[in-house]
Motif scaffolding. Structure first.
Motif, PDB file in Angstrom:
ATOM      1  N   ILE A 232       4.135   5.988  -5.208  1.00 33.85           N
ATOM      2  CA  ILE A 232       4.187   6.188  -6.666  1.00 33.85           C
ATOM      3  C   ILE A 232       3.099   7.176  -7.085  1.00 33.85           C
ATOM      4  CG2 ILE A 232       3.903   5.048  -8.911  1.00 33.85           C
ATOM      5  CD1 ILE A 232       4.962   2.504  -7.519  1.00 33.85           C
ATOM      6  N   PHE A 233       1.913   6.954  -6.529  1.00 27.93           N
ATOM      7  CA  PHE A 233       0.789   7.849  -6.845  1.00 27.93           C
ATOM      8  C   PHE A 233       1.147   9.291  -6.481  1.00 27.93           C
ATOM      9  CE2 PHE A 233      -2.333  10.076  -4.188  1.00 27.93           C
ATOM     10  CZ  PHE A 233      -3.108  10.628  -5.193  1.00 27.93           C
ATOM     11  N   PHE A 234       1.613   9.476  -5.235  1.00 23.27           N
ATOM     12  CA  PHE A 234       1.872  10.816  -4.726  1.00 23.27           C
ATOM     13  C   PHE A 234       2.959  11.515  -5.542  1.00 23.27           C
ATOM     14  CE2 PHE A 234       3.940  13.749  -1.688  1.00 23.27           C
ATOM     15  CZ  PHE A 234       2.846  14.555  -1.422  1.00 23.27           C
TER      16      PHE A 234
ATOM     17  N   GLY B  72       5.495  -5.979  -9.145  1.00 26.13           N
ATOM     18  CA  GLY B  72       6.054  -4.622  -9.257  1.00 26.13           C
ATOM     19  C   GLY B  72       5.306  -3.816 -10.305  1.00 26.13           C
ATOM     20  N   VAL B  73       5.039  -4.465 -11.437  1.00 27.02           N
ATOM     21  CA  VAL B  73       4.327  -3.780 -12.527  1.00 27.02           C
ATOM     22  C   VAL B  73       2.913  -3.403 -12.067  1.00 27.02           C
ATOM     23  CG1 VAL B  73       3.307  -4.143 -14.813  1.00 27.02           C
ATOM     24  CG2 VAL B  73       5.677  -4.786 -14.392  1.00 27.02           C
ATOM     25  N   LEU B  74       2.272  -4.312 -11.330  1.00 28.76           N
ATOM     26  CA  LEU B  74       0.913  -4.029 -10.833  1.00 28.76           C
ATOM     27  C   LEU B  74       0.918  -2.845  -9.867  1.00 28.76           C
ATOM     28  CD1 LEU B  74      -0.785  -7.489 -10.153  1.00 28.76           C
ATOM     29  CD2 LEU B  74      -1.535  -5.709 -11.706  1.00 28.76           C
ATOM     30  N   GLN B  75       1.930  -2.826  -8.992  1.00 28.99           N
ATOM     31  CA  GLN B  75       2.030  -1.706  -8.043  1.00 28.99           C
ATOM     32  C   GLN B  75       2.199  -0.391  -8.807  1.00 28.99           C
ATOM     33  OE1 GLN B  75       5.256  -2.582  -5.398  1.00 28.99           O
ATOM     34  NE2 GLN B  75       4.193  -4.289  -4.449  1.00 28.99           N
ATOM     35  N   GLY B  76       3.082  -0.413  -9.802  1.00 30.05           N
ATOM     36  CA  GLY B  76       3.318   0.786 -10.613  1.00 30.05           C
ATOM     37  C   GLY B  76       2.061   1.191 -11.361  1.00 30.05           C
ATOM     38  N   PHE B  77       1.360   0.194 -11.894  1.00 23.26           N
ATOM     39  CA  PHE B  77       0.131   0.444 -12.654  1.00 23.26           C
ATOM     40  C   PHE B  77      -0.917   1.111 -11.756  1.00 23.26           C
ATOM     41  CE2 PHE B  77      -4.080  -0.921 -14.038  1.00 23.26           C
ATOM     42  CZ  PHE B  77      -4.063  -0.527 -15.366  1.00 23.26           C
TER      43      PHE B  77
ATOM     44  N   PHE C  32       0.843  -1.208   0.000  1.00 20.64           N
ATOM     45  CA  PHE C  32       0.000   0.000   0.000  1.00 20.64           C
ATOM     46  C   PHE C  32       0.872   1.250   0.000  1.00 20.64           C
ATOM     47  CE2 PHE C  32      -1.976   3.432   2.404  1.00 20.64           C
ATOM     48  CZ  PHE C  32      -3.076   3.676   1.592  1.00 20.64           C
ATOM     49  N   ILE C  33       1.904   1.244   0.850  1.00 24.58           N
ATOM     50  CA  ILE C  33       2.783   2.425   0.941  1.00 24.58           C
ATOM     51  C   ILE C  33       3.467   2.666  -0.409  1.00 24.58           C
ATOM     52  CG2 ILE C  33       4.885   3.341   2.024  1.00 24.58           C
ATOM     53  CD1 ILE C  33       3.971   1.912   4.605  1.00 24.58           C
ATOM     54  N   THR C  34       3.887   1.595  -1.047  1.00 22.89           N
ATOM     55  CA  THR C  34       4.547   1.744  -2.353  1.00 22.89           C
ATOM     56  C   THR C  34       3.603   2.346  -3.391  1.00 22.89           C
ATOM     57  OG1 THR C  34       5.857  -0.185  -1.867  1.00 22.89           O
ATOM     58  CG2 THR C  34       5.799   0.500  -4.153  1.00 22.89           C
TER      59      THR C  34
ATOM     60  N   GLY D  74      12.697   7.640  -5.799  1.00 24.24           N
ATOM     61  CA  GLY D  74      11.779   7.234  -4.730  1.00 24.24           C
ATOM     62  C   GLY D  74      10.962   6.015  -5.125  1.00 24.24           C
ATOM     63  N   SER D  75      10.413   6.057  -6.332  1.00 24.69           N
ATOM     64  CA  SER D  75       9.575   4.934  -6.782  1.00 24.69           C
ATOM     65  C   SER D  75      10.400   3.660  -6.886  1.00 24.69           C
ATOM     66  CB  SER D  75       8.965   5.234  -8.147  1.00 24.69           C
ATOM     67  OG  SER D  75       8.225   6.402  -8.085  1.00 24.69           O
ATOM     68  N   LEU D  76      11.582   3.791  -7.475  1.00 24.43           N
ATOM     69  CA  LEU D  76      12.410   2.589  -7.653  1.00 24.43           C
ATOM     70  C   LEU D  76      12.793   2.007  -6.302  1.00 24.43           C
ATOM     71  CD1 LEU D  76      14.750   3.526 -10.642  1.00 24.43           C
ATOM     72  CD2 LEU D  76      12.629   2.236 -10.647  1.00 24.43           C
ATOM     73  N   PHE D  77      13.141   2.901  -5.366  1.00 24.75           N
ATOM     74  CA  PHE D  77      13.537   2.420  -4.041  1.00 24.75           C
ATOM     75  C   PHE D  77      12.363   1.727  -3.364  1.00 24.75           C
ATOM     76  CE2 PHE D  77      13.662   3.086   0.547  1.00 24.75           C
ATOM     77  CZ  PHE D  77      14.819   2.380   0.837  1.00 24.75           C
ATOM     78  N   MET D  78      11.191   2.381  -3.389  1.00 20.59           N
ATOM     79  CA  MET D  78      10.031   1.808  -2.704  1.00 20.59           C
ATOM     80  C   MET D  78       9.635   0.466  -3.316  1.00 20.59           C
ATOM     81  SD  MET D  78       9.210   3.695  -0.211  1.00 20.59           S
ATOM     82  CE  MET D  78       7.646   2.979   0.222  1.00 20.59           C
TER      83      MET D  78
END
Lengths: 215, 282
Positions: free
Chosen positions: B28-30, B222-227, B22-24, B181-185
């Motif tokens: 990414i969203f933020f 990872g792709v789903l989180q990014g999506f 959720f945090i990730t 930030g996104s890559l790290f998270m």
């Protein structure tokens, strides 16, 4: 055919095995017997190439440790069934899925998975517990599930690392009987154990190992 | 079959590291949302300043010795300069009357002769490139003997250029922060999921799963989180733009492909982050 030729595997601590050689013929039953720390598990790890021989080589069917590429190791392991003292079952899925997992990993079709899993569970006498979770089963039952998982892909050879180490004598006997039954159907069997008293009752070849050397 | 299995495992992975996932997604969203907001601000900088000060002009004070024909010739020359919208001639008399309007006094009450020079007011069009060259044009004109002085009315314009430069730097900085930030998270979340699933990974390796098969669910995850992060950012930015469009109709809205790019950026971050984690921790 499983062959070890002068295999040496060393650990940074200095333990391991030295110049071990033996063969297991197709359909043969072999017991690798020795005290704790003798190098039994290292021999098995060498066979499924979790540890790489520093010297010598290991041949499993068409795979030779001298020539095998790292990416081919999964295909070698598909020819083996491995059983451990601590069962290594996955607690997040039921018995059926634990056994089916092996076939899912190698990309079998659902219909075939179902057929093979049910047959393997019948072989170890646990068809009726296919919807149970590992933690709901006794130690003996868990080991039988581990055996079902090891044989479901019809391995070339079954490797058992102290398969009765965590079990009481009666259950140990039951597990050994299951393994022997599988061997009688033609699957080679290599059992590593410290329990000589138990295996001497079976009609298998005994190889002794001590301090990392075959004696 | 194996792809279906990988997707199933990837989705089940979400529940195994719920908070971290959720945090990730939220990060990414933020980060993408902030990036989008700055992109909107940046693309509207000129327009915002235009609203505040619509005229970007330059006043060219002419030498008193010029004849009417020479003034007319200069007038014609300025009209033909690129980016010039309009050139207005302010005669000495018109300047004096403007003086009277502004100061309330007639300049002839104090002086016998009109000291105010005639001038040409040059209004530039809103082409930003021309505006950026204004200072150079003024300098060149200043060198000419028939011109006394060139005054640029461009305080607002200077502020605009400065703000535009700063906003671009901020935008690039934010982009780097978003990326890092996104890559790290993502890679950290995938690492946690890998740790949580170590037993299953070990068993997979033992029973002959290929590396690609083992890695695939984590990469899909990872792709789903990014999506999801990118999708949420795109959706919220879209809503924001609808509100902005209602409130300030003159602003430049983001093109539709920008939303797709936000989504794609999320997916790409997810892919790269999970590939990194899988390569490092598996």
């Amino acid at each position: 055919m499983l062959e070890l030729h002068n295999v040496t595997i060393t650990y940074p601590t200095g333990d391991g095995i030295r110049k071990c050689s033996f063969q297991v013929a197709p359909g043969e039953m072999v017991f690798l017997v020795g005290p704790s720390g003798a190098g039994k598990s290292t021999v098995l790890k060498g066979i499924y190439l979790d540890e790489w021989p520093a010297e010598g080589h290991i041949v499993v069917s068409e795979f030779n440790s001298l020539f095998i590429a790292k990416r081919e190791i999964p295909y070698l392991r598909r020819r083996l069934g491995v059983i451990f003292q601590d069962f290594k079952l996955l607690n997040d899925r039921d018995v059926f899925r634990n056994v089916a997992f092996v076939l899912e990993v190698v990309g079998r079709r659902n219909k075939e998975i179902k057929r093979r899993v049910l047959r393997a569970l019948a072989d170890v006498g646990l068809s009726h517990k296919s919807r149970k979770y590992p933690q709901e089963l006794s130690g003996g039952e868990q080991q039988r599930i581990a055996i079902a998982r090891a044989i479901v892909n019809e391995p070339y050879i079954l490797l058992a690392d102290e398969p009765t180490g965590n079990l009481d004598p009666v259950t140990s006997r039951e597990i050994m009987d299951v393994l022997v039954r599988i061997n009688l159907r033609g699957t080679s069997l290599l059992v590593a154990t410290h329990n000589y008293e138990m295996v001497k009752n079976y009609n298998g070849r005994i190889i002794r190992i001590e301090n990392g050397e075959i004696i | 079959m194996t792809l279906f299995y990988s997707i199933k495992e990837a989705i089940s992975g979400f529940s195994k590291a719920r908070l971290s996932t959720f945090i990730t997604i939220f990060t990414i969203f933020f980060l993408l949302f902030i990036l989008a907001v700055f992109a909107i601000l940046s693309s509207n900088v000129y327009r915002i300043v235009n609203v505040l000060n619509a005229n970007y002009d330059m006043q060219v004070y002419l030498s008193n010795t010029l004849t009417d024909a020479e003034i007319e010739s200069l007038n014609r020359e300025f009209r033909q300069m690129p980016g010039v919208k309009e050139v207005r001639f302010i005669s000495k008399e018109a300047a004096a009357s403007e003086f009277k309007q502004v100061f309330g006094e007639d300049i002839f009450d104090a002086l016998e002769e009109n000291p105010l020079p005639a001038s040409l007011v040059i209004l530039m069009n809103e082409d930003t490139k021309v505006k950026l060259n204004l200072e150079k044009i003024a300098k060149d004109l200043q060198k000419r003997p028939e011109i006394d002085e060139v005054v640029l009315h461009q305080d607002a314009f200077n502020a605009l250029v400065k703000f535009s430069r700063i906003s671009r730097i901020v935008l690039y900085t934010i982009f780097v922060i978003v990326l890092a930030g996104s890559l790290f998270m993502i890679s950290n979340t995938i690492r946690l999921i890998i740790l949580a699933r170590r037993p299953i990974i070990d068993t997979m390796q033992l029973v002959g799963a290929t590396d690609a098969f083992i890695r695939r669910p984590f990469i899909i995850e990872g792709v789903l989180q990014g999506f999801l992060g990118g999708g949420a950012a795109a959706f919220l930015v879209y809503l924001l733009m609808q509100l902005v469009a209602l409130q300030w109709p003159g602003l430049i809205l983001l093109p539709n492909y920008f939303y797709a790019m936000l989504l794609l950026a999320g997916v790409l971050f997810g892919l790269v982050g999970s590939l990194f984690a899988v390569k490092r921790f598996l």
